[in-house]
Design a protein around this motif. Structure first.
Motif, PDB file in Angstrom:
ATOM      1  N   MET A  87       0.834  -1.189   0.000  1.00 25.08           N
ATOM      2  CA  MET A  87       0.000   0.000   0.000  1.00 25.08           C
ATOM      3  C   MET A  87       0.874   1.246   0.000  1.00 25.08           C
ATOM      4  SD  MET A  87      -3.101   0.683   2.575  1.00 25.08           S
ATOM      5  CE  MET A  87      -2.951   2.272   3.250  1.00 25.08           C
ATOM      6  N   ALA A  88       0.459   2.220  -0.866  1.00 25.67           N
ATOM      7  CA  ALA A  88       1.274   3.458  -0.922  1.00 25.67           C
ATOM      8  C   ALA A  88       1.095   4.252   0.371  1.00 25.67           C
ATOM      9  CB  ALA A  88       0.816   4.312  -2.105  1.00 25.67           C
ATOM     10  N   GLN A  89       2.066   5.102   0.610  1.00 27.12           N
ATOM     11  CA  GLN A  89       1.966   5.961   1.800  1.00 27.12           C
ATOM     12  C   GLN A  89       0.731   6.853   1.697  1.00 27.12           C
ATOM     13  OE1 GLN A  89       4.117   6.686   4.494  1.00 27.12           O
ATOM     14  NE2 GLN A  89       5.218   4.787   4.091  1.00 27.12           N
ATOM     15  N   LEU A  90      -0.084   6.895   2.713  1.00 24.30           N
ATOM     16  CA  LEU A  90      -1.286   7.727   2.694  1.00 24.30           C
ATOM     17  C   LEU A  90      -0.886   9.217   2.747  1.00 24.30           C
ATOM     18  CD1 LEU A  90      -4.218   7.430   2.495  1.00 24.30           C
ATOM     19  CD2 LEU A  90      -4.406   7.321   4.989  1.00 24.30           C
ATOM     20  N   PHE A  91       0.059   9.528   3.623  1.00 17.87           N
ATOM     21  CA  PHE A  91       0.529  10.917   3.723  1.00 17.87           C
ATOM     22  C   PHE A  91       1.940  11.010   3.186  1.00 17.87           C
ATOM     23  CE2 PHE A  91      -2.571  10.465   7.109  1.00 17.87           C
ATOM     24  CZ  PHE A  91      -3.403  11.543   6.824  1.00 17.87           C
ATOM     25  N   PRO A  92       2.185  11.874   2.184  1.00 20.66           N
ATOM     26  CA  PRO A  92       3.558  12.015   1.703  1.00 20.66           C
ATOM     27  C   PRO A  92       4.454  12.541   2.818  1.00 20.66           C
ATOM     28  CG  PRO A  92       2.109  13.650   0.685  1.00 20.66           C
ATOM     29  CD  PRO A  92       1.261  12.783   1.553  1.00 20.66           C
ATOM     30  N   LYS A  93       5.750  12.521   2.527  1.00 21.42           N
ATOM     31  CA  LYS A  93       6.695  12.822   3.588  1.00 21.42           C
ATOM     32  C   LYS A  93       6.582  14.259   4.122  1.00 21.42           C
ATOM     33  CE  LYS A  93      11.095  11.499   5.189  1.00 21.42           C
ATOM     34  NZ  LYS A  93      12.485  11.763   4.840  1.00 21.42           N
ATOM     35  N   TRP A  94       6.297  15.189   3.167  1.00 23.03           N
ATOM     36  CA  TRP A  94       6.326  16.600   3.594  1.00 23.03           C
ATOM     37  C   TRP A  94       5.283  16.896   4.670  1.00 23.03           C
ATOM     38  CZ3 TRP A  94       1.917  19.438   3.157  1.00 23.03           C
ATOM     39  CH2 TRP A  94       0.962  19.042   2.212  1.00 23.03           C
ATOM     40  N   THR A  95       4.259  16.061   4.739  1.00 26.54           N
ATOM     41  CA  THR A  95       3.223  16.335   5.739  1.00 26.54           C
ATOM     42  C   THR A  95       3.765  16.279   7.157  1.00 26.54           C
ATOM     43  OG1 THR A  95       2.603  14.030   5.582  1.00 26.54           O
ATOM     44  CG2 THR A  95       1.226  15.608   4.398  1.00 26.54           C
ATOM     45  N   ASN A  96       4.952  15.657   7.311  1.00 26.69           N
ATOM     46  CA  ASN A  96       5.544  15.644   8.652  1.00 26.69           C
ATOM     47  C   ASN A  96       5.805  17.062   9.160  1.00 26.69           C
ATOM     48  OD1 ASN A  96       5.478  12.960   8.750  1.00 26.69           O
ATOM     49  ND2 ASN A  96       7.635  12.642   8.235  1.00 26.69           N
ATOM     50  N   ARG A  97       5.956  18.006   8.190  1.00 27.23           N
ATOM     51  CA  ARG A  97       6.296  19.371   8.622  1.00 27.23           C
ATOM     52  C   ARG A  97       5.053  20.188   9.008  1.00 27.23           C
ATOM     53  NH1 ARG A  97      10.219  20.216   4.313  1.00 27.23           N
ATOM     54  NH2 ARG A  97       9.390  22.284   3.895  1.00 27.23           N
ATOM     55  N   ILE A  98       3.873  19.642   8.730  1.00 27.50           N
ATOM     56  CA  ILE A  98       2.641  20.417   8.968  1.00 27.50           C
ATOM     57  C   ILE A  98       2.552  20.968  10.399  1.00 27.50           C
ATOM     58  CG2 ILE A  98       0.112  20.234   9.225  1.00 27.50           C
ATOM     59  CD1 ILE A  98       0.008  18.836   6.621  1.00 27.50           C
ATOM     60  N   PRO A  99       2.770  20.133  11.411  1.00 25.33           N
ATOM     61  CA  PRO A  99       2.672  20.701  12.763  1.00 25.33           C
ATOM     62  C   PRO A  99       3.586  21.900  12.962  1.00 25.33           C
ATOM     63  CG  PRO A  99       2.876  18.328  12.854  1.00 25.33           C
ATOM     64  CD  PRO A  99       3.095  18.702  11.431  1.00 25.33           C
ATOM     65  N   LEU A 100       4.789  21.805  12.406  1.00 24.47           N
ATOM     66  CA  LEU A 100       5.727  22.919  12.555  1.00 24.47           C
ATOM     67  C   LEU A 100       5.179  24.181  11.880  1.00 24.47           C
ATOM     68  CD1 LEU A 100       8.602  23.583  13.619  1.00 24.47           C
ATOM     69  CD2 LEU A 100       9.332  23.317  11.232  1.00 24.47           C
ATOM     70  N   ILE A 101       4.708  23.976  10.623  1.00 25.65           N
ATOM     71  CA  ILE A 101       4.178  25.137   9.878  1.00 25.65           C
ATOM     72  C   ILE A 101       3.005  25.747  10.647  1.00 25.65           C
ATOM     73  CG2 ILE A 101       2.982  25.846   7.775  1.00 25.65           C
ATOM     74  CD1 ILE A 101       4.609  23.684   6.313  1.00 25.65           C
ATOM     75  N   VAL A 102       2.100  24.878  11.106  1.00 29.17           N
ATOM     76  CA  VAL A 102       0.943  25.391  11.847  1.00 29.17           C
ATOM     77  C   VAL A 102       1.415  26.180  13.066  1.00 29.17           C
ATOM     78  CG1 VAL A 102      -1.004  24.730  13.309  1.00 29.17           C
ATOM     79  CG2 VAL A 102      -0.694  23.663  11.064  1.00 29.17           C
ATOM     80  N   ALA A 103       2.374  25.613  13.776  1.00 33.33           N
ATOM     81  CA  ALA A 103       2.854  26.293  14.983  1.00 33.33           C
ATOM     82  C   ALA A 103       3.409  27.670  14.638  1.00 33.33           C
ATOM     83  CB  ALA A 103       3.915  25.454  15.675  1.00 33.33           C
ATOM     84  N   VAL A 104       4.243  27.707  13.569  1.00 37.15           N
ATOM     85  CA  VAL A 104       4.849  28.996  13.196  1.00 37.15           C
ATOM     86  C   VAL A 104       3.772  29.999  12.783  1.00 37.15           C
ATOM     87  CG1 VAL A 104       6.267  30.143  11.468  1.00 37.15           C
ATOM     88  CG2 VAL A 104       7.083  28.050  12.571  1.00 37.15           C
ATOM     89  N   VAL A 105       2.819  29.535  11.924  1.00 34.71           N
ATOM     90  CA  VAL A 105       1.771  30.445  11.446  1.00 34.71           C
ATOM     91  C   VAL A 105       0.938  30.956  12.623  1.00 34.71           C
ATOM     92  CG1 VAL A 105      -0.395  30.546  10.176  1.00 34.71           C
ATOM     93  CG2 VAL A 105       1.623  29.574   9.104  1.00 34.71           C
ATOM     94  N   VAL A 106       0.566  30.028  13.523  1.00 37.53           N
ATOM     95  CA  VAL A 106      -0.250  30.450  14.657  1.00 37.53           C
ATOM     96  C   VAL A 106       0.505  31.466  15.502  1.00 37.53           C
ATOM     97  CG1 VAL A 106      -1.191  29.684  16.875  1.00 37.53           C
ATOM     98  CG2 VAL A 106      -1.737  28.433  14.784  1.00 37.53           C
ATOM     99  N   LEU A 107       1.773  31.181  15.730  1.00 39.29           N
ATOM    100  CA  LEU A 107       2.560  32.076  16.571  1.00 39.29           C
ATOM    101  C   LEU A 107       2.668  33.466  15.944  1.00 39.29           C
ATOM    102  CD1 LEU A 107       4.072  31.610  19.269  1.00 39.29           C
ATOM    103  CD2 LEU A 107       6.174  31.689  17.917  1.00 39.29           C
ATOM    104  N   PHE A 108       3.224  33.459  14.699  1.00 35.96           N
ATOM    105  CA  PHE A 108       3.437  34.768  14.070  1.00 35.96           C
ATOM    106  C   PHE A 108       2.115  35.406  13.680  1.00 35.96           C
ATOM    107  CE2 PHE A 108       7.684  33.113  13.794  1.00 35.96           C
ATOM    108  CZ  PHE A 108       8.449  34.239  14.024  1.00 35.96           C
ATOM    109  N   GLY A 109       1.202  34.570  13.158  1.00 33.49           N
ATOM    110  CA  GLY A 109      -0.110  35.088  12.785  1.00 33.49           C
ATOM    111  C   GLY A 109      -0.805  35.689  13.996  1.00 33.49           C
ATOM    112  N   GLY A 110      -0.732  34.980  15.114  1.00 38.24           N
ATOM    113  CA  GLY A 110      -1.373  35.490  16.330  1.00 38.24           C
ATOM    114  C   GLY A 110      -0.805  36.835  16.724  1.00 38.24           C
TER     115      GLY A 110
END
Lengths: 215, 202
Positions: free
Chosen positions: A1-24
């Motif tokens: 079975m192929a990977q459901l989430f590609p590798k880059w999705t591992n960075r999503i939490p980081l991106i969200v954290a940065v956006v929330v922080l700076f965005g906030g």
């Protein structure tokens, strides 16, 4: 079975954290800066229906504010003058002037000139001119140097913080009663003494409790 | 590196938006209107409802507000019951009243009659009809009631001031005009004894 989430999705939490922080931070800073009356209200300078100039009347001609705003010392409302006040002089001064056409029209028809309101305190707060002027707070403290304005412009935010800044420490703004309309007044060297005396004499106590202004 | 450039661009953009205190003709927009503008009339507000566009209504002609009967004709019109002008103002004249009179005189009469009352105020230089000097014998001899009436209703080319100056202030102005007239025609006899010597030396 192929990977459901590609590798880059591992960075999503980081991106969200940065956006929330700076965005906030950006949102808070933006609201602090752009929602404040310092930004929205100060500098409001509408074009009036008649090119009436305070610089000419109050400055060059040296008229006192109270000739026109004659209720300012006794009532809450400072009152923009009725047309008849203008016609005290303008029946004979520049009776043909183009610029004064709306004034004459209003005088003849009885329909008031529709001056655009500039200063406005929120409707849920109570403000009273008479109390302030009789306590010896000059027009200058709240309206700036009107005598130099071709067109009236709002100079102060009229926000709660601004009201309270002065209510907590009115001393620099208190002056002798016959100087309230003077735009060039400077405190004298014994200002501190004067303030002590005047505060006791006139029993000056600006309210800081909520019900003073939100009544 | 590219990110730093982007961030700098963003910061620049935000700073460009920083336009506090800049004059603007547009009415202020409150992002959070709260209850800043409530559906009520402030004084002098416009109204769609009335034909003359005013929210402030005039009382019906002939109405008298409580405590405003103004029954004393001498005080309120400067005339006695027979309709003649009264000779002396019906107020007690003290320093406080004169000071009040001076302030009010400077505000309302000064522009035309000048601060000293010689009738050469700044409005005259700008084309208003010149008024007589208060030191004319006719005006020195006239009654206080007449002066009061001139302030109230105006005379010939002079506008009336009944809406701008309340009655007690009009009497204060009359008292101050009398003081002006006396000061001009004063002699050394009017100065208190203990002050005469210092005056002579000057």
């Amino acid at each position: 079975m192929a990977q459901l989430f590609p590798k880059w999705t591992n960075r999503i939490p980081l991106i969200v954290a940065v956006v929330v922080l700076f965005g906030g931070v950006a949102v808070v800073a933006g609201v602090w800066y752009y929602f404040s009356p310092e930004y929205t209200d100060v500098g409001y300078r509408p074009k009036q229906p008649v090119a009436f100039s305070h610089k000419l009347h109050a400055g060059e001609l040296g008229m006192d504010c109270r000739y026109c705003h004659n209720t300012v010392e006794t009532t809450a409302w400072a009152a923009v003058p009725p047309t008849s006040t203008c016609m005290n002089c303008h029946t004979l001064i520049l009776p043909e002037s183009e610029k004064l056409l709306p004034v004459r029209e209003s005088y003849n028809t009885g329909r008031p000139i529709e001056w655009i309101r500039i200063h406005k305190v929120a409707d849920y707060a109570y403000f009273d001119h008479g109390v302030h002027v009789r306590a010896g707070v000059g027009c200058y403290s709240c309206h700036g140097n009107i005598r130099k304005m071709e067109v009236v412009e709002q100079k102060e935010p009229l926000s709660m913080g601004w009201c309270l800044d002065c209510h907590r420490n009115p001393d620099p703004h208190l002056r002798p009663l016959d100087e309230v309309t003077n735009m060039e007044w400077e405190p004298s060297s014994d200002h501190a003494e004067f303030v002590e005396r005047i505060k006791a004499e006139r029993n000056i106590a600006p309210p800081e409790d909520c019900s003073g202004c939100h009544r | 590196m590219r990110h730093i450039v982007h961030i700098l661009l963003l910061v620049a953009l935000v700073l460009v938006g920083c336009t506090r205190h800049r004059p603007s003709e547009k009415p202020p927009i409150h992002p959070n209107p709260n209850m800043d503008d409530q559906p009520r009339y402030d004084p002098q507000a416009p109204s769609e409802f009335f034909a003359d566009g005013k929210a402030m209504r005039q009382p019906v002609a002939g109405t008298v507000a409580r405590g405003r009967l103004n029954a004393d004709p001498e005080f309120y019109t400067g005339k006695n019951a027979d309709g003649d002008f009264i000779r002396v103002a019906p107020v007690t004249i003290d320093l406080e009243l004169l000071k009040r009179g001076q302030e009010r005189y400077d505000i309302f009469c000064g522009p035309c009659h000048s601060r000293v009352g010689d009738g050469k105020g700044i409005m005259i230089q700008r084309g208003y009809v010149p008024p007589p000097s208060f030191y004319d014998q006719r005006l020195v001899d006239t009654t206080d009631g007449y002066l009061f009436d001139v302030i109230t209703h105006g005379i010939r080319n002079m506008p009336g001031y009944q809406y701008q100056i309340p009655v007690p202030d009009r009497w204060a102005i009359v008292a101050y005009m009398r003081a002006l007239q006396r000061s001009k025609n004063a002699t050394i006899e009017d100065v208190p004894l203990e002050r005469r010597e210092t005056l002579r030396q000057q």
